[in-house]
Design an enzyme around this catalytic site. Structure first.
Site, short mmCIF file in Angstrom:
data_model
loop_
_atom_site.label_atom_id
_atom_site.label_comp_id
_atom_site.label_asym_id
_atom_site.label_seq_id
_atom_site.Cartn_x
_atom_site.Cartn_y
_atom_site.Cartn_z
CD GLU A 159 -11.71 96.16 -55.18
OE1 GLU A 159 -11.36 95.27 -54.38
OE2 GLU A 159 -12.50 97.06 -54.88
NE ARG B 22 -19.58 99.86 -55.27
CZ ARG B 22 -18.56 99.69 -54.43
NH1 ARG B 22 -17.82 100.72 -54.08
NH2 ARG B 22 -18.26 98.50 -53.96
#
Length: 454
Positions: A275, A292
């Site tokens: 991110e 994940r």
């Protein structure tokens, strides 16, 4: 290939994993709390075992009970979904010690990237750009003030553990820094059991863009494009889309290569997301790595024509990533809206209760991932997400039009939902132009309040 997988989660992600397992011919074992006894994932799995009472601390976070269920059910692997134990290195270690495959990265990777201050330090070490800030954990208010004076206000205080916008505060001066530091520490301790904090320079009015990673156990890593997650409330995502309206091929290539380099440096396996914040000049800064499957994975699946959960299971079983993954290009445009049981006009206050009437949307270009059915009781114990509505089009305009249609078709009675605020987002001029930042929902709510006052 695995024979049976235990799903250590609930709700829509548990159903999503069951579907992927069915496609692969794998049996499933659901674990559930007493509050989830009538949930769809319990009904849809091949087998189900109750592991405790309603609160997640007595069920979905109880590693001992999940491992006991795995041994009773004689499973080969555990899929943790997202949230709960999905990024817990200790749980990954326990699975390995019990000879059960944890469908996710190795414990050593989770340790490196799970602590956000450590992840930031590691990213900078391997040449991934990060915003100016502290070198590690900030131990005191005095140290926080010193760092803030060095990098200049405004700054953002962040918890090293957890996510979902908790343990996060923005400070514009010394007074708000001290207040924010104390509040963030208390919130982080309550939410994650760890009050450790770090500080970064606040990138004002940024875009939040994340890159999807897939890595096999042989060392091959690819990225599957980006998602724009800038539409947020209280630092939590509400709308995600792919491709990002600000992306061009050169920036995608640069950010994709950077994401792969970071994943390689931590010996990554499975699916993950890197991110970033992107400023108005096109500079990008690493925020964190989510080790994940993400809530918003469906937009990537629809745009690139892949099944990320299925691939996550395949690489965990030792299958290699094919060459075709290196040549994937975005072919559609997809937008996801999270329907949460929250009152968007009352500071997104959670709303629990029984779903008295339900009608979910359909038609061309609409996908709905949900665990809802009419009559289900929405528990106050868990995350407020009820459904994900994904609109897919040949163009961004077509995807937006389909999303507007879908939200107008959706009827959920019995609890308050975020649908009214969603309608405002998708009819907003700035959003339609693709010219928005993480501040858009605040602007929409401020405009609504101003209208009411006048």
């Amino acid at each position: 290939m695995f024979n049976k997988i235990l799903i250590a989660n609930r709700g829509e992600i548990a159903l999503r994993i069951i579907r992927a397992c069915r496609d692969l011919g794998i049996k499933t074992l659901a674990v559930y709390s007493e509050a989830d006894e009538k949930s769809l994932h319990v009904q849809q799995a091949d087998e189900a075992i109750c592991i405790g009472s309603g609160p997640s601390t007595e069920s979905y976070l109880r590693m001992d009970r999940i491992i006991s269920a795995a041994e009773i059910g004689d499973v080969d692997a555990i899929h943790p979904g997202y949230g709960f134990l999905a990024e817990n290195p200790h749980f990954a270690e326990i699975c390995a010690n019990c000879n059960i495959k944890f469908i996710g990265p190795k414990a050593t990777t989770l340790k490196k990237m799970g602590n956000k201050a450590m992840a930031r330090f590691h990213a900078r070490k391997v040449g991934v750009p990060v915003a100016p800030g502290s070198d590690g954990i900030v131990e005191s208010e005095k140290e926080a003030l010193k760092i803030s004076h060095q990098i200049g206000y405004p700054v953002i205080i962040k918890a090293v553990a957890g996510g979902g916008g908790r343990g996060m505060r923005i400070a514009h001066n010394d007074v708000s820094l001290v207040q924010g530091f104390v509040a963030a520490k208390l919130e982080a301790e309550k939410s994650f059991g760890d009050g450790s904090l770090y500080i970064e320079k606040l990138i004002e009015d940024p875009r939040h863009v994340e890159f999807q990673i897939l890595a096999d156990t042989k060392g091959k890593i690819v990225h599957v494009g980006e998602r724009d997650c800038s539409i947020q409330r209280r630092n939590q995502k509400l709308v995600e889309e792919s491709p990002s309206p600000i992306m061009d091929p050169a920036l995608r290539k640069r950010m994709g290569k950077t994401s792969i380099r970071l994943a390689e440096s931590v010996d990554y396996e499975g699916v993950g997301t890197v991110e970033y914040l992107v400023d108005k000049a096109g500079n990008f800064y690493f925020i964190e790595m989510n080790c994940r499957i993400q809530v918003e994975h469906p937009v990537t699946e629809e745009v690139y024509g892949v099944d990320l959960v299925k691939e996550q299971i395949l690489v965990a079983a030792g299958y290699s990533i094919g060459k075709e993954w290196e040549e994937l290009e975005p072919k559609k445009h997809a937008i996801e809206f999270r329907v949460n049981s929250e009152d968007g006009l009352q500071d997104f206050r959670p709303s629990a209760g029984k779903i008295d009437f339900l009608h979910l949307p359909g038609g061309p270009g609409i996908r709905v991932d949900s665990h809802l059915y009419q009559g289900i009781e929405i528990s106050p114990y868990y995350d407020s997400m009820l459904a994900k509505i994904i609109a897919i089009g040949n163009s961004r305009d077509e995807a937006i039009a389909r999303m507007n249609r879908a939200l107008n078709e959706t009827i959920i009675e019995g609890v308050k939902t975020t649908i009214p605020i969603g309608k405002s987002v998708f009819q907003n001029t700035d959003f339609k132009r693709g010219d928005y930042t993480t501040n858009l929902i605040n602007k929409i709510l401020a405009a609504k309040k101003s209208l009411e006052e006048h």
